[in-house]
Design a protein around this motif. Sequence first.
Motif, PDB file in Angstrom:
ATOM      1  N   ASN A 107     -65.368 -38.620 -10.027  1.00  0.00           N
ATOM      2  CA  ASN A 107     -66.430 -39.120 -10.904  1.00  0.00           C
ATOM      3  C   ASN A 107     -67.384 -38.135 -11.079  1.00  0.00           C
ATOM      4  N   ASN A 108     -67.753 -37.141 -10.279  1.00  0.00           N
ATOM      5  CA  ASN A 108     -68.499 -36.057 -10.567  1.00  0.00           C
ATOM      6  C   ASN A 108     -68.177 -35.332 -11.574  1.00  0.00           C
ATOM      7  N   ALA A 109     -68.779 -35.053 -12.700  1.00  0.00           N
ATOM      8  CA  ALA A 109     -68.317 -34.220 -13.886  1.00  0.00           C
ATOM      9  C   ALA A 109     -67.923 -32.787 -13.330  1.00  0.00           C
ATOM     10  N   ALA A 110     -68.791 -32.099 -12.466  1.00  0.00           N
ATOM     11  CA  ALA A 110     -68.307 -30.642 -12.251  1.00  0.00           C
ATOM     12  C   ALA A 110     -67.253 -30.450 -11.027  1.00  0.00           C
ATOM     13  N   VAL A 111     -67.391 -31.614 -10.271  1.00  0.00           N
ATOM     14  CA  VAL A 111     -66.012 -31.564  -9.493  1.00  0.00           C
ATOM     15  C   VAL A 111     -64.888 -31.972 -10.314  1.00  0.00           C
ATOM     16  N   ARG A 112     -64.876 -32.943 -11.159  1.00  0.00           N
ATOM     17  CA  ARG A 112     -63.752 -33.234 -11.819  1.00  0.00           C
ATOM     18  C   ARG A 112     -63.334 -32.011 -12.645  1.00  0.00           C
ATOM     19  N   ALA A 113     -64.111 -31.414 -13.496  1.00  0.00           N
ATOM     20  CA  ALA A 113     -64.008 -30.625 -14.293  1.00  0.00           C
ATOM     21  C   ALA A 113     -63.119 -29.144 -13.283  1.00  0.00           C
ATOM     22  N   ASN A 114     -63.539 -29.039 -12.342  1.00  0.00           N
ATOM     23  CA  ASN A 114     -62.675 -27.859 -11.479  1.00  0.00           C
ATOM     24  C   ASN A 114     -61.526 -28.259 -10.988  1.00  0.00           C
ATOM     25  N   GLY A 115     -61.111 -29.566 -10.777  1.00  0.00           N
ATOM     26  CA  GLY A 115     -59.951 -30.101 -10.577  1.00  0.00           C
ATOM     27  C   GLY A 115     -58.948 -30.000 -11.532  1.00  0.00           C
ATOM     28  N   VAL A 116     -59.726 -30.365 -12.785  1.00  0.00           N
ATOM     29  CA  VAL A 116     -58.724 -30.260 -13.949  1.00  0.00           C
ATOM     30  C   VAL A 116     -58.248 -28.860 -14.266  1.00  0.00           C
ATOM     31  N   ARG A 117     -59.136 -27.971 -14.077  1.00  0.00           N
ATOM     32  CA  ARG A 117     -58.980 -26.431 -14.315  1.00  0.00           C
ATOM     33  C   ARG A 117     -57.732 -26.053 -13.488  1.00  0.00           C
ATOM     34  N   ASN A 118     -58.033 -26.509 -12.231  1.00  0.00           N
ATOM     35  CA  ASN A 118     -56.806 -26.091 -11.009  1.00  0.00           C
ATOM     36  C   ASN A 118     -55.702 -26.894 -11.619  1.00  0.00           C
ATOM     37  N   GLU A 119     -55.563 -27.974 -11.987  1.00  0.00           N
ATOM     38  CA  GLU A 119     -54.232 -28.672 -12.546  1.00  0.00           C
ATOM     39  C   GLU A 119     -53.835 -27.909 -13.561  1.00  0.00           C
ATOM     40  N   VAL A 120     -54.438 -27.407 -14.709  1.00  0.00           N
ATOM     41  CA  VAL A 120     -54.210 -26.671 -15.737  1.00  0.00           C
ATOM     42  C   VAL A 120     -53.116 -25.567 -15.232  1.00  0.00           C
ATOM     43  N   THR A 125     -48.125 -22.717 -14.364  1.00  0.00           N
ATOM     44  CA  THR A 125     -47.129 -22.140 -13.550  1.00  0.00           C
ATOM     45  C   THR A 125     -45.852 -22.726 -13.536  1.00  0.00           C
ATOM     46  N   ARG A 126     -45.817 -24.141 -13.374  1.00  0.00           N
ATOM     47  CA  ARG A 126     -44.661 -25.121 -13.581  1.00  0.00           C
ATOM     48  C   ARG A 126     -43.955 -24.831 -14.959  1.00  0.00           C
ATOM     49  N   GLY A 127     -44.515 -24.735 -15.899  1.00  0.00           N
ATOM     50  CA  GLY A 127     -44.090 -24.408 -17.170  1.00  0.00           C
ATOM     51  C   GLY A 127     -43.413 -23.183 -17.220  1.00  0.00           C
ATOM     52  N   ALA A 244     -48.201 -23.747  -5.904  1.00  0.00           N
ATOM     53  CA  ALA A 244     -48.645 -24.520  -6.655  1.00  0.00           C
ATOM     54  C   ALA A 244     -48.700 -26.055  -5.969  1.00  0.00           C
ATOM     55  N   ASN A 245     -47.540 -25.975  -5.208  1.00  0.00           N
ATOM     56  CA  ASN A 245     -47.554 -27.554  -4.516  1.00  0.00           C
ATOM     57  C   ASN A 245     -48.417 -27.580  -3.400  1.00  0.00           C
ATOM     58  N   ILE A 246     -48.543 -26.478  -2.708  1.00  0.00           N
ATOM     59  CA  ILE A 246     -49.536 -26.321  -1.619  1.00  0.00           C
ATOM     60  C   ILE A 246     -50.974 -26.546  -2.178  1.00  0.00           C
ATOM     61  N   SER A 247     -51.388 -26.012  -3.303  1.00  0.00           N
ATOM     62  CA  SER A 247     -52.588 -26.202  -3.889  1.00  0.00           C
ATOM     63  C   SER A 247     -52.919 -27.456  -4.134  1.00  0.00           C
ATOM     64  N   GLN A 249     -51.497 -30.382  -3.022  1.00  0.00           N
ATOM     65  CA  GLN A 249     -51.598 -30.928  -1.536  1.00  0.00           C
ATOM     66  C   GLN A 249     -52.972 -31.053  -0.909  1.00  0.00           C
ATOM     67  N   THR A 250     -53.349 -29.882  -1.044  1.00  0.00           N
ATOM     68  CA  THR A 250     -54.726 -29.261  -0.206  1.00  0.00           C
ATOM     69  C   THR A 250     -55.926 -29.897  -1.198  1.00  0.00           C
ATOM     70  N   GLU A 251     -55.774 -29.870  -2.550  1.00  0.00           N
ATOM     71  CA  GLU A 251     -56.746 -30.481  -3.356  1.00  0.00           C
ATOM     72  C   GLU A 251     -56.538 -32.114  -3.148  1.00  0.00           C
ATOM     73  N   GLU A 252     -55.552 -32.752  -3.051  1.00  0.00           N
ATOM     74  CA  GLU A 252     -55.428 -34.151  -2.755  1.00  0.00           C
ATOM     75  C   GLU A 252     -56.054 -34.628  -1.464  1.00  0.00           C
ATOM     76  N   ALA A 253     -55.811 -33.815  -0.342  1.00  0.00           N
ATOM     77  CA  ALA A 253     -56.156 -34.048   0.784  1.00  0.00           C
ATOM     78  C   ALA A 253     -57.809 -33.998   1.003  1.00  0.00           C
ATOM     79  N   ASN A 254     -58.223 -32.999   0.421  1.00  0.00           N
ATOM     80  CA  ASN A 254     -59.641 -32.877  -0.024  1.00  0.00           C
ATOM     81  C   ASN A 254     -60.275 -34.133  -0.647  1.00  0.00           C
ATOM     82  N   ARG A 255     -59.732 -34.589  -1.699  1.00  0.00           N
ATOM     83  CA  ARG A 255     -60.059 -35.458  -2.431  1.00  0.00           C
ATOM     84  C   ARG A 255     -60.098 -36.798  -1.424  1.00  0.00           C
ATOM     85  N   ALA A 256     -59.188 -36.939  -0.861  1.00  0.00           N
ATOM     86  CA  ALA A 256     -59.138 -38.242  -0.014  1.00  0.00           C
ATOM     87  C   ALA A 256     -60.095 -38.316   1.112  1.00  0.00           C
TER      88      ALA A 256
END
Length: 284
Positions: A107-120, A125-127, A244-247, A249-256
């Motif tokens: 919900n935090n804009a800065a944290v969300r923006a960093n998460g989206v950047r990593n997902e992009v 990489t997957r592409g 990419a998968n490890i990254s 998983q780590t991000e999801e664990a930190n989010r949880a």
Amino acid sequence: MQKTTILTFTLLSLAILPAMAQVQLGSGLGEVWTNFKSYSAEMGKYFQDNLSENLKPVETYSQNALESSKGNTELKIPNPVDAGQRVRDSIINESYRSESKASRFENNAAVRANGVRNEVSRFITRGSAEAILGKDGQNRTQVKLENTESTLKSISDMSDQAEVGSQGFIEKARSLIPTNVSNGAATAGDIATTGAISALTQLIGATQLESIKIQQAQSQIVGETFAQTIQTNQSLQYSNLNLANISQQTEEANRARRVDTSTEAARLLRATSQLDLFGRKVVK
């Protein structure tokens, strides 16, 4: 004089055997630009088919970032660093805070923006991996390897033909030696000239055959190196996918963990407020 001229042309023909052995190689090799455009097209197809699934609900921002970060009008490959920065800036600057659209991200804009950047970055990489390891990418790899093997076989066959042709040229050159040398009527100068020509014929034949064999061996080494390069590239793609998968998983664990921490803090605050309410004395 006529026989000497014919012998000279014969020696010149023998000298160009390597050039003859280098023509008519297998087709399909060396088309690096065409192959790379196919690779970039496969990346683009992956982006188009999987953008909504991987980057919902911020697919609009991500699509704009991917499109605007493409540095080449023909390859159309997005710059992962630039794309990530663009989508991050878009989310922060426009204060993208809709609760319904931020379910996957913070919900935090800065944290969300960093998460989206990593997902992009992971999405790109997957592409790239899909373009190499996918069905079409494997078909391109198969065609290139088959063409390489066919070319090496053609080089080997031409080398054998050149060896047979070289021996024929040498025999023909010997047959053109003046007959007066063999019947004893030649002068000392004729004998010396004939011996030099014979020795020169042998030397040219041996040198050119050796050159053809060396080129054949070099072609085989290049073919083997090319095949190993393809295997190494595929292994790198697997490694990139794992990272990419490890990254993720780590991000999801930190989010949880952040969600659990926030929930616990809210529960503690509520309990503290209730205790304070029940324990407070009314002052008259």
